[in-house]
Design a protein around this motif. Structure first.
Motif, PDB file in Angstrom:
ATOM      1  N   ILE A 212     -23.606  37.872 -66.649  1.00 24.95           N
ATOM      2  CA  ILE A 212     -23.782  37.180 -65.382  1.00 24.95           C
ATOM      3  C   ILE A 212     -23.030  38.005 -64.357  1.00 24.95           C
ATOM      4  N   ALA A 213     -23.771  38.607 -63.434  1.00 26.85           N
ATOM      5  CA  ALA A 213     -23.175  39.491 -62.434  1.00 26.85           C
ATOM      6  C   ALA A 213     -23.263  38.836 -61.065  1.00 26.85           C
ATOM      7  N   ASP A 214     -22.110  38.731 -60.430  1.00 26.38           N
ATOM      8  CA  ASP A 214     -21.978  38.141 -59.104  1.00 26.38           C
ATOM      9  C   ASP A 214     -22.107  39.260 -58.081  1.00 26.38           C
TER      10      ASP A 214
ATOM     11  N   ASP B 142     -23.022  29.675 -51.186  1.00 28.87           N
ATOM     12  CA  ASP B 142     -23.633  30.456 -50.114  1.00 28.87           C
ATOM     13  C   ASP B 142     -24.960  31.023 -50.619  1.00 28.87           C
ATOM     14  N   GLU B 143     -26.060  30.432 -50.176  1.00 23.70           N
ATOM     15  CA  GLU B 143     -27.383  30.826 -50.669  1.00 23.70           C
ATOM     16  C   GLU B 143     -27.798  32.227 -50.253  1.00 23.70           C
ATOM     17  N   THR B 144     -27.026  32.882 -49.386  1.00 20.19           N
ATOM     18  CA  THR B 144     -27.349  34.271 -49.059  1.00 20.19           C
ATOM     19  C   THR B 144     -26.817  35.213 -50.139  1.00 20.19           C
ATOM     20  N   GLN B 145     -25.968  34.695 -51.026  1.00 22.28           N
ATOM     21  CA  GLN B 145     -25.460  35.476 -52.159  1.00 22.28           C
ATOM     22  C   GLN B 145     -26.325  35.163 -53.377  1.00 22.28           C
ATOM     23  N   PHE B 146     -26.267  36.030 -54.377  1.00 14.70           N
ATOM     24  CA  PHE B 146     -27.080  35.802 -55.562  1.00 14.70           C
ATOM     25  C   PHE B 146     -26.352  36.258 -56.816  1.00 14.70           C
ATOM     26  N   LEU B 147     -26.861  35.777 -57.949  1.00 16.82           N
ATOM     27  CA  LEU B 147     -26.349  36.144 -59.267  1.00 16.82           C
ATOM     28  C   LEU B 147     -27.489  36.767 -60.064  1.00 16.82           C
ATOM     29  N   ASP B 148     -27.150  37.760 -60.877  1.00 16.41           N
ATOM     30  CA  ASP B 148     -28.106  38.342 -61.810  1.00 16.41           C
ATOM     31  C   ASP B 148     -27.694  37.940 -63.210  1.00 16.41           C
TER      32      ASP B 148
ATOM     33  N   VAL C  12     -26.998  27.478 -73.790  1.00 17.04           N
ATOM     34  CA  VAL C  12     -27.441  26.936 -72.499  1.00 17.04           C
ATOM     35  C   VAL C  12     -26.263  26.300 -71.772  1.00 17.04           C
ATOM     36  N   LEU C  13     -25.459  25.519 -72.467  1.00 14.37           N
ATOM     37  CA  LEU C  13     -24.302  24.858 -71.852  1.00 14.37           C
ATOM     38  C   LEU C  13     -23.272  25.876 -71.364  1.00 14.37           C
ATOM     39  N   ALA C  14     -22.983  26.886 -72.171  1.00 15.10           N
ATOM     40  CA  ALA C  14     -21.991  27.899 -71.786  1.00 15.10           C
ATOM     41  C   ALA C  14     -22.451  28.681 -70.553  1.00 15.10           C
ATOM     42  N   VAL C  15     -23.694  29.117 -70.554  1.00 18.30           N
ATOM     43  CA  VAL C  15     -24.215  29.883 -69.416  1.00 18.30           C
ATOM     44  C   VAL C  15     -24.244  29.011 -68.164  1.00 18.30           C
ATOM     45  N   ASP C  16     -24.679  27.771 -68.301  1.00 20.13           N
ATOM     46  CA  ASP C  16     -24.723  26.840 -67.173  1.00 20.13           C
ATOM     47  C   ASP C  16     -23.333  26.686 -66.552  1.00 20.13           C
ATOM     48  N   GLU C  17     -22.309  26.558 -67.373  1.00 20.85           N
ATOM     49  CA  GLU C  17     -20.945  26.378 -66.870  1.00 20.85           C
ATOM     50  C   GLU C  17     -20.459  27.608 -66.113  1.00 20.85           C
ATOM     51  N   VAL C  18     -20.692  28.788 -66.676  1.00 22.22           N
ATOM     52  CA  VAL C  18     -20.238  30.014 -65.997  1.00 22.22           C
ATOM     53  C   VAL C  18     -21.000  30.223 -64.691  1.00 22.22           C
ATOM     54  N   VAL C  19     -22.310  30.023 -64.719  1.00 21.29           N
ATOM     55  CA  VAL C  19     -23.104  30.177 -63.494  1.00 21.29           C
ATOM     56  C   VAL C  19     -22.661  29.174 -62.437  1.00 21.29           C
ATOM     57  N   ALA C  20     -22.423  27.930 -62.831  1.00 17.45           N
ATOM     58  CA  ALA C  20     -21.948  26.919 -61.878  1.00 17.45           C
ATOM     59  C   ALA C  20     -20.607  27.339 -61.273  1.00 17.45           C
ATOM     60  N   ASN C  21     -19.716  27.882 -62.090  1.00 13.24           N
ATOM     61  CA  ASN C  21     -18.426  28.346 -61.564  1.00 13.24           C
ATOM     62  C   ASN C  21     -18.607  29.468 -60.551  1.00 13.24           C
ATOM     63  N   PHE C  22     -19.492  30.408 -60.854  1.00 15.27           N
ATOM     64  CA  PHE C  22     -19.768  31.489 -59.899  1.00 15.27           C
ATOM     65  C   PHE C  22     -20.344  30.923 -58.601  1.00 15.27           C
ATOM     66  N   ILE C  23     -21.291  30.014 -58.714  1.00 16.91           N
ATOM     67  CA  ILE C  23     -21.938  29.454 -57.525  1.00 16.91           C
ATOM     68  C   ILE C  23     -20.933  28.672 -56.676  1.00 16.91           C
TER      69      ILE C  23
ATOM     70  N   VAL D  36     -31.858  28.177 -64.215  1.00 15.98           N
ATOM     71  CA  VAL D  36     -31.053  28.979 -65.136  1.00 15.98           C
ATOM     72  C   VAL D  36     -31.126  28.393 -66.542  1.00 15.98           C
ATOM     73  N   ARG D  37     -30.935  27.085 -66.665  1.00 17.97           N
ATOM     74  CA  ARG D  37     -30.996  26.441 -67.985  1.00 17.97           C
ATOM     75  C   ARG D  37     -32.363  26.652 -68.635  1.00 17.97           C
ATOM     76  N   ASP D  38     -33.433  26.492 -67.870  1.00 16.15           N
ATOM     77  CA  ASP D  38     -34.784  26.684 -68.400  1.00 16.15           C
ATOM     78  C   ASP D  38     -35.003  28.131 -68.837  1.00 16.15           C
ATOM     79  N   PHE D  39     -34.526  29.075 -68.046  1.00 14.68           N
ATOM     80  CA  PHE D  39     -34.658  30.505 -68.359  1.00 14.68           C
ATOM     81  C   PHE D  39     -33.981  30.826 -69.695  1.00 14.68           C
ATOM     82  N   VAL D  40     -32.748  30.355 -69.871  1.00 16.22           N
ATOM     83  CA  VAL D  40     -32.006  30.617 -71.106  1.00 16.22           C
ATOM     84  C   VAL D  40     -32.696  29.941 -72.286  1.00 16.22           C
ATOM     85  N   ARG D  41     -33.068  28.679 -72.123  1.00 16.50           N
ATOM     86  CA  ARG D  41     -33.720  27.941 -73.212  1.00 16.50           C
ATOM     87  C   ARG D  41     -35.039  28.610 -73.621  1.00 16.50           C
TER      88      ARG D  41
END
Length: 137
Positions: free
Chosen positions: A77-79, A57-63, A39-50, A17-22
Protein backbone atom coordinates in the motif's frame (compact mmCIF):
# COMPACT_ATOMS: atom_id res chain seq x y z
CA UNK A 1 0.20 -12.60 -11.01
CA UNK A 2 0.05 -9.04 -9.78
CA UNK A 3 -3.04 -6.86 -9.48
CA UNK A 4 -3.07 -3.10 -8.87
CA UNK A 5 -5.74 -0.64 -7.73
CA UNK A 6 -5.51 3.14 -7.29
CA UNK A 7 -8.04 4.90 -5.04
CA UNK A 8 -8.58 8.46 -3.89
CA UNK A 9 -8.14 9.10 -0.17
CA UNK A 10 -11.78 8.94 0.85
CA UNK A 11 -13.58 6.51 3.14
CA UNK A 12 -16.08 6.11 0.32
CA UNK A 13 -13.48 3.92 -1.45
CA UNK A 14 -13.01 1.41 1.38
CA UNK A 15 -15.67 -0.94 0.00
CA UNK A 16 -13.95 -0.85 -3.38
CA UNK A 17 -10.68 -1.83 -1.68
CA UNK A 18 -12.33 -4.69 0.22
CA UNK A 19 -13.99 -5.98 -2.96
CA UNK A 20 -10.71 -5.74 -4.91
CA UNK A 21 -8.82 -7.78 -2.29
CA UNK A 22 -11.61 -10.34 -1.90
CA UNK A 23 -11.95 -10.84 -5.68
CA UNK A 24 -8.20 -11.30 -6.07
CA UNK A 25 -8.02 -13.86 -3.26
CA UNK A 26 -11.26 -15.71 -4.12
CA UNK A 27 -9.80 -16.74 -7.46
CA UNK A 28 -6.94 -18.54 -5.66
CA UNK A 29 -8.95 -21.18 -3.76
CA UNK A 30 -7.93 -19.92 -0.30
CA UNK A 31 -9.94 -20.59 2.82
CA UNK A 32 -12.63 -18.08 3.74
CA UNK A 33 -10.81 -17.46 7.05
CA UNK A 34 -7.58 -16.45 5.28
CA UNK A 35 -9.47 -14.26 2.80
CA UNK A 36 -11.33 -12.50 5.63
CA UNK A 37 -8.10 -11.97 7.60
CA UNK A 38 -6.35 -10.34 4.65
CA UNK A 39 -9.37 -8.21 3.70
CA UNK A 40 -9.63 -6.93 7.29
CA UNK A 41 -5.89 -6.19 7.57
CA UNK A 42 -5.73 -4.33 4.25
CA UNK A 43 -8.92 -2.41 5.06
CA UNK A 44 -7.44 -1.24 8.37
CA UNK A 45 -4.15 -0.07 6.86
CA UNK A 46 -5.87 1.69 3.96
CA UNK A 47 -8.30 3.39 6.37
CA UNK A 48 -5.34 4.59 8.47
CA UNK A 49 -3.64 6.02 5.38
CA UNK A 50 -6.85 7.73 4.25
CA UNK A 51 -7.83 9.17 7.65
CA UNK A 52 -4.57 9.77 9.53
CA UNK A 53 -1.99 10.33 6.79
CA UNK A 54 -4.11 12.19 4.25
CA UNK A 55 -6.96 13.72 6.24
CA UNK A 56 -9.43 12.27 3.72
CA UNK A 57 -8.07 14.57 1.00
CA UNK A 58 -9.58 13.16 -2.20
CA UNK A 59 -6.91 14.88 -4.29
CA UNK A 60 -4.43 12.37 -2.82
CA UNK A 61 -4.43 8.70 -3.73
CA UNK A 62 -3.17 5.29 -2.65
CA UNK A 63 -1.80 2.50 -4.83
CA UNK A 64 -2.58 -1.03 -3.68
CA UNK A 65 -0.66 -3.96 -5.19
CA UNK A 66 -1.42 -7.63 -4.52
CA UNK A 67 0.86 -10.46 -5.62
CA UNK A 68 1.26 -14.12 -4.76
CA UNK A 69 4.79 -15.49 -5.02
CA UNK A 70 4.79 -19.28 -4.63
CA UNK A 71 3.21 -19.62 -1.15
CA UNK A 72 3.34 -16.00 0.02
CA UNK A 73 0.85 -13.21 -0.43
CA UNK A 74 2.49 -9.79 -0.64
CA UNK A 75 0.47 -6.61 -0.31
CA UNK A 76 1.90 -3.15 -0.86
CA UNK A 77 0.00 0.00 0.00
CA UNK A 78 1.79 3.10 -1.25
CA UNK A 79 0.72 6.56 -0.13
CA UNK A 80 1.30 9.27 -2.69
CA UNK A 81 0.63 12.19 -0.33
CA UNK A 82 3.26 14.59 0.92
CA UNK A 83 3.09 13.47 4.56
CA UNK A 84 5.27 10.66 5.89
CA UNK A 85 3.09 8.32 7.96
CA UNK A 86 5.10 5.81 10.01
CA UNK A 87 3.17 4.30 12.92
CA UNK A 88 5.19 3.82 16.09
CA UNK A 89 6.45 0.46 17.25
CA UNK A 90 3.76 -2.16 17.74
CA UNK A 91 2.67 -2.61 21.32
CA UNK A 92 -0.09 -4.93 22.41
CA UNK A 93 -2.76 -2.74 23.99
CA UNK A 94 -4.12 -3.54 27.43
CA UNK A 95 -7.66 -4.68 26.59
CA UNK A 96 -8.88 -4.42 30.18
CA UNK A 97 -7.77 -0.78 30.34
CA UNK A 98 -9.49 -0.05 27.02
CA UNK A 99 -12.74 -1.52 28.30
CA UNK A 100 -12.56 0.28 31.66
CA UNK A 101 -11.81 3.60 29.97
CA UNK A 102 -14.48 3.08 27.31
CA UNK A 103 -11.90 3.83 24.61
CA UNK A 104 -12.67 3.43 20.94
CA UNK A 105 -10.04 3.12 18.26
CA UNK A 106 -6.36 2.44 18.54
CA UNK A 107 -6.68 -1.34 18.18
CA UNK A 108 -6.39 -1.59 14.40
CA UNK A 109 -2.65 -2.01 13.95
CA UNK A 110 -2.50 -4.53 16.81
CA UNK A 111 -5.09 -6.55 14.91
CA UNK A 112 -3.18 -6.19 11.61
CA UNK A 113 -0.02 -7.46 13.31
CA UNK A 114 -1.90 -10.52 14.55
CA UNK A 115 -3.53 -11.28 11.21
CA UNK A 116 -0.49 -10.93 8.97
CA UNK A 117 2.90 -12.63 9.22
CA UNK A 118 4.87 -9.46 8.49
CA UNK A 119 3.93 -5.78 8.66
CA UNK A 120 6.47 -3.15 7.62
CA UNK A 121 6.22 0.60 7.12
CA UNK A 122 8.98 2.43 5.28
CA UNK A 123 9.54 5.40 3.02
CA UNK A 124 10.19 5.39 -0.70
CA UNK A 125 11.29 8.84 -1.69
CA UNK A 126 8.89 11.19 0.09
CA UNK A 127 6.07 8.62 0.22
CA UNK A 128 5.05 6.08 2.83
CA UNK A 129 4.70 2.41 1.95
CA UNK A 130 3.21 -0.42 3.99
CA UNK A 131 4.17 -3.98 3.08
CA UNK A 132 2.05 -6.82 4.43
CA UNK A 133 2.81 -10.48 3.88
CA UNK A 134 1.12 -13.74 4.76
CA UNK A 135 2.33 -17.27 4.18
CA UNK A 136 -0.29 -19.34 2.39
CA UNK A 137 0.33 -22.99 3.31
Amino acid sequence: MKSVLRVACSRAHLQEVRDFVRNYLDSRQLSEVVVNQVVLAVDEVVANFIIHANGEDETQFLDLTLAIDEHDLNVEIADNGDTIFLPGPHQSPDLRAYIQQGRKGGMGMALVNRLMDRVEFFTRGNHTVCHLSKHLA
